[in-house]
Design a protein around this motif. Structure first.
Motif: not given
Length: 645
Positions: A334-337, A339, A341, A430, A432, A434, A479, A540, A542
């Motif tokens: 997924r993309w989260q904050d 990043e 992930r 996890t 991560r 970036d 994703c 998204l 990011a």
């Protein structure tokens, strides 16, 4: 002032000299601030002619010719004496420097008054070293990770080398770099590590000329020279924890490697016996027992079998360990904050596919009996500390450039129950990634980047692809794509054909249009009064800002119109294009044309519905045609009546 002298030993370098030279001559430090000192060790090919041509064209290139000494130690020592630079950097004639390597390493050295500077190594010869995970401004030899890199391709303060008389052993001396680098580590007051820029490219030659296949020949006293390196540590340290920490790597990587699966299983019986006897003598005579006692379970078992003289058991153990494989589990990509992930679990499987287990028996933890079943004389092996030297880390490889980066994300080591007194070690955490900072604080380069992991459990190390063949049935999206950076760039996560997680930057391999077509989003009508039609995209943002400028092709065949458009990054990324297009009424496919892939053929990701040259709706390709409005129905009725009359 000459800041850096690059010393290059040469013997029959051939065309590799021409391959290496541009990386040395094009340094950002500037030709007035550094020199390149080639020391030719009695070449018999055209190396000298090639070097003289370079020197004639570049005033900061110098050449020194010496009689053949048989190994790089003497040419490097001559280079130290001839050097005019404040620092000396050793480069082999078949390797490369990054364009800013000297400038960045020198700045780090001056900032910290360093005696030694290690520059990040990118290599096709060895796995990435975690010593280069981050930049370290200043440390000493008490940072035992330094012992993981004992090659000479580093920067040394020249006066420091002269003051302490640190020189390479000369003549046909294999492992000549080890005692030199170890002595420098021990004498240095400050050592710096540059981890945020690839400084040195140590690449395997197509002819195999720079590998170590010939280091055990009669011409080289490998084991005698290894003793010399070990004694360099012992003579420069007091017995105790510091000495043991530095010896740990030499025992594990140089001694036990000779009786491990990577080597012992491939040898003829006579050579296998010869090496076994040589390393056993070294193990017994040179290493304090505390070094072995600090090993992880399987490593300690190897050391014990070696010291007890049980070659047959070592061969059987190597065969069993060779069949142990990594097992990866990847969920929640997924993309989260800002990043990319993913939740990752790594473990080890026995040759039969079952988890490599620890078995509780009488208050003790024993190594999986199935692993030891065919190892003569080893009925059981206690695992005193299952967490000893256990660790895991993620690695991202720039596939086009052979650069390796270490993303954020910790892998925790856990002991998980399997039932009936059995448990297994797992590295879980996890990932991560970036895209805007992974490359030493800078955005990733254009192209594919593959995600790997390295983990070590119980003394068994593996470097698996993150994903594995079971991750997905075949190549496909991991994703949704994302916009990153400013100006906005395209990042597309996907699974390779082998099931490995990868990120393609700027559509080098993957196409945004194809990704959008596969993930068509909801329709959005034209914004009133702004003269543009918009469509919400399954894309998204990011960490992106601003717009991604591109073009769209509306329609099919010769009448298709190519129009400027842009994607606006935001909570909801939207495509915008002019709402008036000179095409007939009806539904027209919309395909994407991006600057990074202008000729790519991609399926339609949207449909433009036109009436009287105006876009009344942008919608996903599979959406049904909109029902005609009351006005349209009235107009159609009038046209049909007029047609009858």
């Amino acid at each position: 002032m000459v800041k850096v002298s690059v010393v290059v030993p040469v013997h029959n370098g051939g065309h590799y000299l021409d391959d290496c030279a541009p990386s040395l001559l094009g340094q950002s430090l500037g030709p007035d601030a550094y020199e390149v000192v080639y020391v030719d060790d009695g070449s018999t090919d055209d190396s000298v002619a090639r070097l003289e041509k370079l020197a004639a064209a570049h005033p900061h290139v110098r050449i020194e010719r010496i009689a053949n000494s048989g190994w790089p130690g003497r040419p490097r020592n001559v280079g130290i004496e001839l050097a005019r630079g404040e620092y000396v950097h050793f480069v082999d004639h078949d390797d490369l420097l990054g364009p800013q390597a000297l400038e960045r390493m020198y700045e780090l050295a001056v900032r910290n008054r360093s005696d030694v500077v290690l520059g990040k190594v990118s290599s096709t010869m060895v796995r990435p070293k975690s010593v280069f995970k981050r930049t370290v401004e200043s440390c000493t030899a008490d940072n035992f990770q330094l012992m993981e890199t004992l090659t000479p391709h580093k920067m040394f303060r020249r006066e420091f080398l002269l003051e302490h008389g640190i020189r390479f052993p000369e003549g046909p001396w294999i492992l000549e770099d080890m005692p030199f680098v170890i002595a420098a580590y021990l004498k240095a007051e400050r050592i710096s590590v540059l981890g945020d820029y690839p400084c040195y490219y140590w690449l395997k030659r197509e002819d195999g000329g720079n590998n170590t296949q010939s280091m055990f020949t009669d011409r080289h006293d490998f084991f005698g020279n290894l003793r010399h390196a070990i004694r360099t540590v012992k003579e420069g340290t007091e017995p105790g924890e510091r000495q043991n920490g530095m010896l740990h790597r030499l025992y594990r990587a140089e001694v036990l490697q000779r009786v491990s699966e990577g080597e012992v299983l491939n040898l003829e019986p006579q050579e296998r016996q010869r090496r076994f006897e040589a390393v056993r003598a070294i193990a017994l005579e040179e290493f304090p027992p505390a070094v072995r006692d600090g090993f992880a379970a399987v490593t300690k078992l190897r050391a014990t079998l070696l010291e007890e003289g049980r070659l047959d058991s070592l061969v059987a153990l190597a065969d069993r360990i060779r069949q142990v494989r990594a097992h990866t589990e990847v969920d929640g990509v997924r993309w989260q904050d800002g990043e990319l992930r993913a939740d990752v679990r790594l473990s080890l499987l026995r040759p039969d596919g079952e988890p490599l287990a620890l078995v509780e028996q009488g208050g003790r933890l024993l190594l999986d009996p199935e692993l030891l079943k065919d190892v003569p004389g080893v009925d059981e092996w206690e695992v005193e500390d299952p967490y000893a030297h256990a660790y895991g880390e993620f690695i991202v490889k720039d596939r086009d450039r052979e650069d390796w980066w270490f993303p954020e994300g910790e892998l925790d080591i856990r002991l998980e129950p399997l039932g009936e007194g059995r448990s297994r070690l797992v590295a879980a955490g996890t990932l991560r990634v970036d895209p805007l900072s992974l490359k030493g604080g800078q955005p990733l380069e254009t192209g594919p980047h593959d995600v790997w992991a390295f983990f070590q459990l119980l003394g068994i190390g593996r470097q698996p692809r993150v994903g594995g063949p079971a991750a997905v049935p075949g190549e496909g999206a991991a994703c949704g794509p994302a916009l990153v950076g400013s100006p906005a760039r395209i990042a597309i996560p996907y699974w390779t054909k082998g099931g490995q997680l990868a990120v393609d930057m700027d559509e080098r391999l993957r196409r945004l249009g194809t990704e959008l077509a596969a993930r068509a989003g909801a329709a959005v009508g034209p914004r009133p009064g702004d003269g543009r039609a918009t469509l919400a995209l399954p894309l998204l943002s990011a960490g992106a800002s601003g717009r991604l400028v591109l073009e769209v092709r509306v329609g099919k065949g010769p009448s298709a119109q190519t129009l400027p458009a842009f994607i606006t990054a935001g909570v909801e990324c939207t495509l915008s294009l002019a709402d008036r297009i000179p095409l007939p009424d009806g539904r027209h496919p919309v395909t994407l044309v991006t600057a990074t892939a202008p000729k790519a053929k991609t399926p339609p990701f949207a449909v433009a519905v036109l009436r009287r040259g105006r876009v009344v709706r942008l919608q996903e390709p599979g959406a049904p045609a909109p029902a005609p409005s009351f006005t349209d129905r009235a107009r159609g009725k009038v046209r049909r009546v007029l047609k009858r009359h």
